[in-house]
Structures are given as C-alpha cells and as structure tokens.
Design a protein around this motif. Structure first.
Motif, mmCIF file in Angstrom:
data_model
loop_
_atom_site.group_PDB
_atom_site.id
_atom_site.type_symbol
_atom_site.label_atom_id
_atom_site.label_comp_id
_atom_site.label_asym_id
_atom_site.label_seq_id
_atom_site.Cartn_x
_atom_site.Cartn_y
_atom_site.Cartn_z
ATOM 1 N N ASP A 57 49.846 37.528 -45.865
ATOM 2 C CA ASP A 57 49.091 38.304 -46.457
ATOM 3 C C ASP A 57 49.361 38.778 -47.899
ATOM 4 N N LYS A 71 46.512 33.702 -36.860
ATOM 5 C CA LYS A 71 46.314 34.643 -38.160
ATOM 6 C C LYS A 71 46.582 33.964 -39.118
ATOM 7 N N LYS A 79 44.115 31.167 -40.360
ATOM 8 C CA LYS A 79 43.008 31.895 -40.964
ATOM 9 C C LYS A 79 43.356 32.369 -42.299
ATOM 10 N N LYS A 80 44.273 33.105 -42.569
ATOM 11 C CA LYS A 80 44.601 33.737 -43.890
ATOM 12 C C LYS A 80 44.963 32.695 -44.882
ATOM 13 N N ALA A 105 43.844 29.553 -45.059
ATOM 14 C CA ALA A 105 42.793 28.902 -45.461
ATOM 15 C C ALA A 105 41.977 29.663 -46.367
ATOM 16 N N GLU A 106 41.917 30.956 -46.104
ATOM 17 C CA GLU A 106 41.250 31.992 -47.001
ATOM 18 C C GLU A 106 42.069 32.158 -48.455
ATOM 19 N N TYR A 107 43.201 32.177 -48.274
ATOM 20 C CA TYR A 107 44.092 32.419 -49.790
ATOM 21 C C TYR A 107 44.403 31.144 -50.360
ATOM 22 N N TYR A 108 44.558 30.125 -49.850
ATOM 23 C CA TYR A 108 45.015 28.864 -50.543
ATOM 24 C C TYR A 108 44.162 28.784 -51.835
ATOM 25 N N LYS A 109 42.817 28.509 -51.705
ATOM 26 C CA LYS A 109 41.922 28.307 -52.689
ATOM 27 C C LYS A 109 41.963 29.398 -53.771
ATOM 28 N N GLN A 110 42.635 30.597 -53.772
ATOM 29 C CA GLN A 110 42.750 31.390 -54.571
ATOM 30 C C GLN A 110 43.974 31.183 -55.729
ATOM 31 N N THR A 123 40.295 22.128 -48.788
ATOM 32 C CA THR A 123 40.247 22.989 -49.882
ATOM 33 C C THR A 123 40.094 22.500 -51.351
#
Length: 349
Positions: free
Chosen positions: A152, A186, A189-190, A192-197, A309
C-alpha cells in the motif's frame, strides 16, 4: 558479465533485525568470516569487485575496514546495509576510504516489514540515517523491497524517492519485488494498480529501463534473476552463485543458474522477453531437483502484470516522450556497459 568478476562476502550472519523476507533469520549461533579466510578467497578468485553483505555487514565493521584498507585501489568495493548499527562510524571510515558503491535498505514507513529483534519497526531509524547520510554528500542508493506488508506504500515511496533525489541528487532509490511462491490476491491487485504509477520519464528506475529495452527488442536474453552472475562466500566457506541458495544444501553451477527455464510452456511464452523462469531460489524450494523444468505460479503472475503494464505505457507515449525514452535507454545502456567493464572502472590487475 564477461570479463568482470564480482564476489559477495557474507561477512557475518549476525543482524540486529528480523526482516519479514530474510532467508537467514533464526540462526542459533551466528558465525562471521575471518580476515585470513577473506585473504584466501581474494587470492583464489582475483575479483574486480567485492560486495559486503550479511546478516548486517556493519556488525563486523572492524572486518570490513581491515579488508578495504588492505586491498584499497586493487579492486572495487560495495556494501549493502540496513544502517541500524555502527552507521556513523562507517560514514567516518568511508570519508577516508570511499567505497565505490553504497546501498542502504529501506522499505517505507511500514511497521511490519522490517523490525528489530524485539519486534519494533526500524523504518524511522533507517530513514533518519538516510537523511543524515544524504546531508553529508555521500553518494548512495536505497533499495526498497515491495512485499505483502508494504504494498500500500508503493506510490508513496516512489514519490518520496523523487523528492529525495530532487533535494539530494547524490541519492537514488530503487524497487525490488519480493520473491514469494504465493502472493496474496490483495498484493497482486495492488501491485497491478500501483506499478504503472512508478513508470516515470523524469525519475526512471534501472529495472524499468532494463525491462522496457527487453520488450522493445523482444530480447530473450533478459535475466529476471541474477543468480549465476556473481560468486557468494559464506562464513562457513561455502561457495555458491546465489545469495539465497547459499543457505541451502544443494549446489548448482553458474551455467545451470543462468540457463532459462526448460518448462515447455516457457519456450514460446509471450512474456519470455522479461522472464527466464523467475527466481531460482523459489523454484528450488518448491520443486527441488526438478526446478530447472518448472516455474512458480507467482513468477508467471508477476511477468504478466509487468509486461502488460509496461507495454501499454510504451504504446501510450507521444512522439516527444518516446524520443526522451530512447535517450534514457541509450544512456542507461552505456552506463551498464561501463559498470561491468574493468578497464573503464580503473581496476588495477
């Protein structure tokens, strides 16, 4: 890494911390190397670079100092430390004998990932030490292991690294993905969501650039695991070619560890350009002697996320941004080539 020899010395198994992902925690009677032992290793291997690790290598700062003083100018030196013991003493020594590479471990302000023997988080202590070192002008890298406990914090740590580098250009942060046979849902999912950032042309990570180059070139020679590219010695005198596998009973050659996975579904895998089977250590733990012919589910899951990604990001770039990326890749390739060419590093033979 032809023509360049790195030797990793596990100076000691001693460590004041109990990191969640450590593979040597719980040693009943931690052992340390001796100077005589290291002298023999250097005589036998004739390394271009020595990397001190542990345990916590600064627990044996006396031994590190003795080795550096004795061989200074004859080879390169690097240290990987948690900063949690003998830190300011090390910085003073480094002023007299500057090491070529210094790396500190920090995993964000997490209460669980990295703790001391009493279970108390060391994150703030390490961070305070990092800021102290940055203010001295020391050039160093920070390695952050992204695992289940701190996923997170992924975007926050990325922004922290950028801000830190802007204020102290002598400091660079980098991410490492924690090896696990099974990631939680979790985590995946997290991630995949955060890596691109964290893909950022203004603050590019080495590993991002390595993978982007592999995707653009469809490079089947990309190594998703460093095992086999360096030599490891433990305080027990064991010689191995992977830091994690140095703690296991099995022995594997450099060639075995560098070879891509021999599983049938790996040969024509869409993601083979950024994955050659994944972590050898995790595969040995899960499959034993058959590790060469198998890969973990986690390796496939992570390769799919990273490939898709990065590929989507590359395809979204404008013409000017792609040219900027091209220049970054060009400079990064030159940096890597120089890093592993002894004659360009001024190594005395």
């Amino acid at each position: 890494m032809i023509g360049f020899k790195e030797v990793y010395l596990m100076l000691t198994e001693q460590c004041p911390n109990r990191c969640e992902y450590c593979y040597i925690k719980g040693r009943a009677n931690p052992k340390s190397m001796t100077l005589e032992q290291i002298d023999q290793i250097i005589a036998d291997e004739k390394p271009d670079r020595i990397l001190f690790f542990g345990g916590e290598p600064l627990m044996r700062l006396d031994l590190l100092e003795a080795v550096v003083k004795k061989y200074y100018g004859k080879m390169k030196f690097q240290v990987v430390s948690s900063t949690s013991v003998n830190f300011k003493e090390f910085l003073e020594f480094n002023k007299q004998y500057p090491l070529d590479e210094v790396q500190f471990s920090w995993d964000g302000f997490s209460d669980k990932n990295r703790v001391d023997v009493s279970g108390k988080s060391i994150s703030k202590t390490v961070w305070d030490n990092i800021i102290y070192a940055a203010k001295t002008g020391l050039v160093f890298d920070i390695k952050c292991v992204v695992g289940n406990e701190n996923i997170d914090l992924f975007p926050q740590i990325h922004e922290t690294f950028k801000e830190l580098h802007d204020k102290y250009p002598n400091v660079n942060g980098e991410f490492v993905i924690a090896h696990r046979k099974v990631y939680t849902e979790k985590y995946l999912k997290k991630f995949a969501e955060y890596y691109k950032q964290t893909i950022d042309l203004d603050y590019p990570y080495d590993e991002h650039l390595n993978r982007i180059r592999a995707i653009l070139n469809n490079d089947k020679n990309y190594a998703s695991c460093d095992a086999g590219k360096y030599i490891v010695y433990t305080p027990y005198g064991k010689k191995c070619f992977c830091t994690a596998l140095s703690q296991e009973d099995e022995d594997y050659s450099e060639e075995e560890l560098q070879r891509p996975c021999l599983a049938d579904d790996c040969k024509n895998c869409k993601y083979a350009c950024i994955c050659d089977g994944g972590c050898r250590y995790e595969r040995v733990l899960e499959f034993g002697k058959d590790w060469k012919y198998n890969h973990t589910k986690a390796a496939c899951q992570m390769a799919e996320i990273i490939y898709n990604t990065l590929n989507d990001w590359i395809n979204s770039l404008s013409y000017s941004d792609f040219n900027k990326l091209y220049e970054l890749l060009k400079r990064h390739k030159e940096f890597i080539n120089n890093l592993y060419t002894p004659k360009n590093k001024g190594v005395k033979k």
